[in-house]
Design a protein around this motif. Structure first.
Motif, PDB file in Angstrom:
ATOM      1  N   GLY A  59       0.765  -1.244   0.000  1.00 25.58           N
ATOM      2  CA  GLY A  59       0.000   0.000   0.000  1.00 25.58           C
ATOM      3  C   GLY A  59       0.793   1.289   0.000  1.00 25.58           C
ATOM      4  O   GLY A  59       0.249   2.345   0.322  1.00 25.58           O
ATOM      5  N   HIS A  60       2.069   1.228  -0.404  1.00 28.29           N
ATOM      6  CA  HIS A  60       2.909   2.429  -0.359  1.00 28.29           C
ATOM      7  C   HIS A  60       2.948   3.132  -1.717  1.00 28.29           C
ATOM      8  O   HIS A  60       2.753   2.502  -2.763  1.00 28.29           O
ATOM      9  CB  HIS A  60       4.314   2.056   0.097  1.00 28.29           C
ATOM     10  N   LEU A  61       3.238   4.439  -1.683  1.00 23.87           N
ATOM     11  CA  LEU A  61       3.311   5.235  -2.909  1.00 23.87           C
ATOM     12  C   LEU A  61       4.618   5.034  -3.661  1.00 23.87           C
ATOM     13  O   LEU A  61       4.686   5.244  -4.865  1.00 23.87           O
ATOM     14  CB  LEU A  61       3.168   6.729  -2.581  1.00 23.87           C
ATOM     15  N   GLY A  62       5.664   4.674  -2.918  1.00 25.49           N
ATOM     16  CA  GLY A  62       6.966   4.526  -3.550  1.00 25.49           C
ATOM     17  C   GLY A  62       8.065   4.400  -2.513  1.00 25.49           C
ATOM     18  O   GLY A  62       7.826   3.918  -1.396  1.00 25.49           O
ATOM     19  N   VAL A  63       9.265   4.882  -2.871  1.00 22.17           N
ATOM     20  CA  VAL A  63      10.453   4.645  -2.040  1.00 22.17           C
ATOM     21  C   VAL A  63      11.364   5.869  -2.010  1.00 22.17           C
ATOM     22  O   VAL A  63      11.357   6.698  -2.917  1.00 22.17           O
ATOM     23  CB  VAL A  63      11.261   3.434  -2.559  1.00 22.17           C
ATOM     24  N   ILE A  64      12.157   5.948  -0.945  1.00 22.89           N
ATOM     25  CA  ILE A  64      13.268   6.887  -0.841  1.00 22.89           C
ATOM     26  C   ILE A  64      14.527   6.034  -0.882  1.00 22.89           C
ATOM     27  O   ILE A  64      14.710   5.162  -0.033  1.00 22.89           O
ATOM     28  CB  ILE A  64      13.215   7.690   0.471  1.00 22.89           C
ATOM     29  N   ARG A  65      15.393   6.273  -1.854  1.00 27.80           N
ATOM     30  CA  ARG A  65      16.496   5.339  -2.094  1.00 27.80           C
ATOM     31  C   ARG A  65      17.850   6.034  -2.128  1.00 27.80           C
ATOM     32  O   ARG A  65      17.977   7.180  -2.547  1.00 27.80           O
ATOM     33  CB  ARG A  65      16.252   4.583  -3.399  1.00 27.80           C
ATOM     34  N   TYR A  66      18.857   5.271  -1.691  1.00 26.06           N
ATOM     35  CA  TYR A  66      20.214   5.792  -1.554  1.00 26.06           C
ATOM     36  C   TYR A  66      20.955   5.866  -2.891  1.00 26.06           C
ATOM     37  O   TYR A  66      21.157   4.846  -3.552  1.00 26.06           O
ATOM     38  CB  TYR A  66      21.023   4.910  -0.610  1.00 26.06           C
ATOM     39  N   VAL A  67      21.378   7.076  -3.231  1.00 25.96           N
ATOM     40  CA  VAL A  67      22.311   7.255  -4.347  1.00 25.96           C
ATOM     41  C   VAL A  67      23.685   7.506  -3.714  1.00 25.96           C
ATOM     42  O   VAL A  67      24.314   8.558  -3.880  1.00 25.96           O
ATOM     43  CB  VAL A  67      21.869   8.385  -5.298  1.00 25.96           C
ATOM     44  N   SER A  68      24.114   6.510  -2.928  1.00 30.18           N
ATOM     45  CA  SER A  68      25.394   6.569  -2.216  1.00 30.18           C
ATOM     46  C   SER A  68      25.958   5.164  -2.109  1.00 30.18           C
ATOM     47  O   SER A  68      25.215   4.181  -2.152  1.00 30.18           O
ATOM     48  CB  SER A  68      25.222   7.188  -0.821  1.00 30.18           C
ATOM     49  N   ASP A  69      27.265   5.069  -1.954  1.00 31.34           N
ATOM     50  CA  ASP A  69      27.948   3.784  -1.864  1.00 31.34           C
ATOM     51  C   ASP A  69      27.842   3.204  -0.452  1.00 31.34           C
ATOM     52  O   ASP A  69      27.546   3.920   0.510  1.00 31.34           O
ATOM     53  CB  ASP A  69      29.421   3.962  -2.227  1.00 31.34           C
ATOM     54  N   ARG A  70      28.144   1.896  -0.339  1.00 29.57           N
ATOM     55  CA  ARG A  70      28.261   1.290   0.984  1.00 29.57           C
ATOM     56  C   ARG A  70      29.570   1.744   1.614  1.00 29.57           C
ATOM     57  O   ARG A  70      30.612   1.739   0.971  1.00 29.57           O
ATOM     58  CB  ARG A  70      28.289  -0.238   0.875  1.00 29.57           C
ATOM     59  N   ARG A  71      29.504   2.122   2.884  1.00 36.29           N
ATOM     60  CA  ARG A  71      30.736   2.483   3.572  1.00 36.29           C
ATOM     61  C   ARG A  71      31.463   1.226   4.032  1.00 36.29           C
ATOM     62  O   ARG A  71      30.835   0.175   4.226  1.00 36.29           O
ATOM     63  CB  ARG A  71      30.443   3.405   4.756  1.00 36.29           C
ATOM     64  N   PRO A  72      32.763   1.284   4.229  1.00 40.10           N
ATOM     65  CA  PRO A  72      33.517   0.125   4.709  1.00 40.10           C
ATOM     66  C   PRO A  72      32.949  -0.385   6.031  1.00 40.10           C
ATOM     67  O   PRO A  72      32.628   0.391   6.931  1.00 40.10           O
ATOM     68  CB  PRO A  72      34.940   0.690   4.896  1.00 40.10           C
ATOM     69  N   GLY A  73      32.794  -1.710   6.124  1.00 38.31           N
ATOM     70  CA  GLY A  73      32.224  -2.310   7.320  1.00 38.31           C
ATOM     71  C   GLY A  73      30.717  -2.422   7.288  1.00 38.31           C
ATOM     72  O   GLY A  73      30.117  -2.961   8.219  1.00 38.31           O
ATOM     73  N   ALA A  74      30.090  -1.923   6.247  1.00 40.17           N
ATOM     74  CA  ALA A  74      28.626  -1.974   6.121  1.00 40.17           C
ATOM     75  C   ALA A  74      28.238  -2.778   4.891  1.00 40.17           C
ATOM     76  O   ALA A  74      27.357  -2.385   4.127  1.00 40.17           O
ATOM     77  CB  ALA A  74      28.048  -0.562   6.054  1.00 40.17           C
ATOM     78  N   GLU A  75      28.922  -3.917   4.727  1.00 41.81           N
ATOM     79  CA  GLU A  75      28.651  -4.762   3.557  1.00 41.81           C
ATOM     80  C   GLU A  75      27.224  -5.321   3.561  1.00 41.81           C
ATOM     81  O   GLU A  75      26.716  -5.753   2.523  1.00 41.81           O
ATOM     82  CB  GLU A  75      29.665  -5.904   3.493  1.00 41.81           C
ATOM     83  N   TRP A  76      26.577  -5.310   4.755  1.00 40.88           N
ATOM     84  CA  TRP A  76      25.184  -5.782   4.848  1.00 40.88           C
ATOM     85  C   TRP A  76      24.231  -4.870   4.079  1.00 40.88           C
ATOM     86  O   TRP A  76      23.095  -5.267   3.776  1.00 40.88           O
ATOM     87  CB  TRP A  76      24.750  -5.847   6.312  1.00 40.88           C
ATOM     88  N   MET A  77      24.666  -3.680   3.734  1.00 40.07           N
ATOM     89  CA  MET A  77      23.812  -2.730   3.015  1.00 40.07           C
ATOM     90  C   MET A  77      23.727  -3.095   1.536  1.00 40.07           C
ATOM     91  O   MET A  77      24.186  -2.372   0.649  1.00 40.07           O
ATOM     92  CB  MET A  77      24.322  -1.296   3.182  1.00 40.07           C
ATOM     93  N   GLU A  78      23.109  -4.221   1.268  1.00 40.84           N
ATOM     94  CA  GLU A  78      23.033  -4.719  -0.108  1.00 40.84           C
ATOM     95  C   GLU A  78      22.125  -3.862  -0.991  1.00 40.84           C
ATOM     96  O   GLU A  78      22.135  -4.009  -2.213  1.00 40.84           O
ATOM     97  CB  GLU A  78      22.578  -6.170  -0.101  1.00 40.84           C
ATOM     98  N   GLY A  79      21.354  -2.981  -0.373  1.00 42.98           N
ATOM     99  CA  GLY A  79      20.478  -2.097  -1.140  1.00 42.98           C
ATOM    100  C   GLY A  79      21.143  -0.806  -1.581  1.00 42.98           C
ATOM    101  O   GLY A  79      20.489   0.057  -2.168  1.00 42.98           O
ATOM    102  N   LYS A  80      22.425  -0.637  -1.326  1.00 44.57           N
ATOM    103  CA  LYS A  80      23.163   0.550  -1.784  1.00 44.57           C
ATOM    104  C   LYS A  80      24.130   0.167  -2.891  1.00 44.57           C
ATOM    105  O   LYS A  80      24.821  -0.842  -2.774  1.00 44.57           O
ATOM    106  CB  LYS A  80      23.969   1.166  -0.626  1.00 44.57           C
ATOM    107  N   PRO A  81      24.226   0.991  -3.921  1.00 43.44           N
ATOM    108  CA  PRO A  81      23.375   2.136  -4.242  1.00 43.44           C
ATOM    109  C   PRO A  81      22.144   1.710  -5.043  1.00 43.44           C
ATOM    110  O   PRO A  81      22.038   0.563  -5.491  1.00 43.44           O
ATOM    111  CB  PRO A  81      24.299   3.009  -5.096  1.00 43.44           C
ATOM    112  N   LEU A  82      21.232   2.630  -5.238  1.00 43.36           N
ATOM    113  CA  LEU A  82      20.105   2.421  -6.141  1.00 43.36           C
ATOM    114  C   LEU A  82      20.618   2.156  -7.551  1.00 43.36           C
ATOM    115  O   LEU A  82      21.533   2.827  -8.030  1.00 43.36           O
ATOM    116  CB  LEU A  82      19.228   3.674  -6.147  1.00 43.36           C
ATOM    117  N   LEU A  83      20.023   1.151  -8.218  1.00 42.46           N
ATOM    118  CA  LEU A  83      20.423   0.799  -9.575  1.00 42.46           C
ATOM    119  C   LEU A  83      19.263   0.972 -10.549  1.00 42.46           C
ATOM    120  O   LEU A  83      18.091   0.942 -10.154  1.00 42.46           O
ATOM    121  CB  LEU A  83      20.917  -0.649  -9.617  1.00 42.46           C
TER     122      LEU A  83
END
Length: 241
Positions: A59-83
């Protein structure tokens, strides 16, 4: 520091006390004014990418997404960057997209680098925004993911945001921040879009200038991915289309 600068934390506390003595029938001060009506909700996420269908079904209108890289040590951030492939799926499902940027956090927060960091992060954000298909007119929200002091604002955050505006322009500069920081940003004439978070914001308060409000963090999953939920508070909130 500017001599006329007011500590917003103290101001809001004083305003709340003053409100108790205001004669009935007068306008309420901002901190007790009725909250803006939500026009719908957007998700933001970094730990993975839920399917566009699951976002729509929830039921959502959309998303706010990261146009930024994963920082070192944050490899769990598989959703960065937006593609671009994610954008294509979202658009096909009739969902909106908003760009945001955050690389560092805490002691490595982007804004701690001042003006030079603003130039650097804005340039990188713009590259990733364009690579994902972001329009030249769409804003990018820079992140102040903290509860900074007024001194932090004047010495680092203000010049950081001036760096952003140097790269992408005033009209395209959005900011993710708490309500006292939004006050400070507006006092300097910076920023055109404001995405409020609640860390350091008076409980229950939604800033009148906020175009987006993050009201829920790490409490639900959509499509098997942990997400945060945000209210849309204005017809133009930085959406790509």
């Amino acid at each position: 520091m500017r001599s006329a600068h007011v500590n917003r934390r103290n101001f809001l506390s004083g305003a709340s006390a003053l409100a108790a003595g205001i004669t009935a029938g007068l306008s309420l001060p901002p901190a007790t004014a009725a909250a803006k009506e939500s026009l719908g909700t957007l998700l933001d996420y970094a730990g993975g990418v839920p399917t566009a269908q699951s976002i729509s079904d929830d039921g959502h209108l959309g998303v706010i997404r990261y146009v930024s890289d994963r920082r070192p040590g944050a490899e769990w951030m598989e959703g960065k960057p937006l593609l671009a492939r994610e954008v294509d799926a979202l658009r096909a499902a009739g969902l909106s997209v908003v760009s945001c940027y955050q690389f560092g956090k805490g002691p490595t927060a982007d804004w701690r680098g001042g003006y030079a960091a603003g130039l650097k992060h804005a340039a990188r954000g713009l590259v990733l925004h364009k690579a994902a298909g972001g329009p030249d007119s769409a804003p990018i929200y820079a992140s102040i993911d903290d509860n900074p002091s007024d001194e932090d604002f004047e010495s680092m955050i203000e010049p950081y945001l001036r760096g952003w505006e140097t790269v992408i322009g005033h009209g395209r500069t959005g900011v993710y921040a708490n309500s006292p920081t939004i006050d400070n940003i507006r006092d300097t004439g910076l920023g055109s879009f404001f995405w409020q978070h609640n860390w350091g914001t008076p409980k229950g308060f939604v800033h009148p200038a906020a175009t987006l409000h993050q009201f829920e963090i790490d409490k639900r999953e959509v499509g098997g991915i942990s997400v945060d939920v945000n209210s849309v508070l204005a017809p133009q909130y930085g959406q790509w289309w």
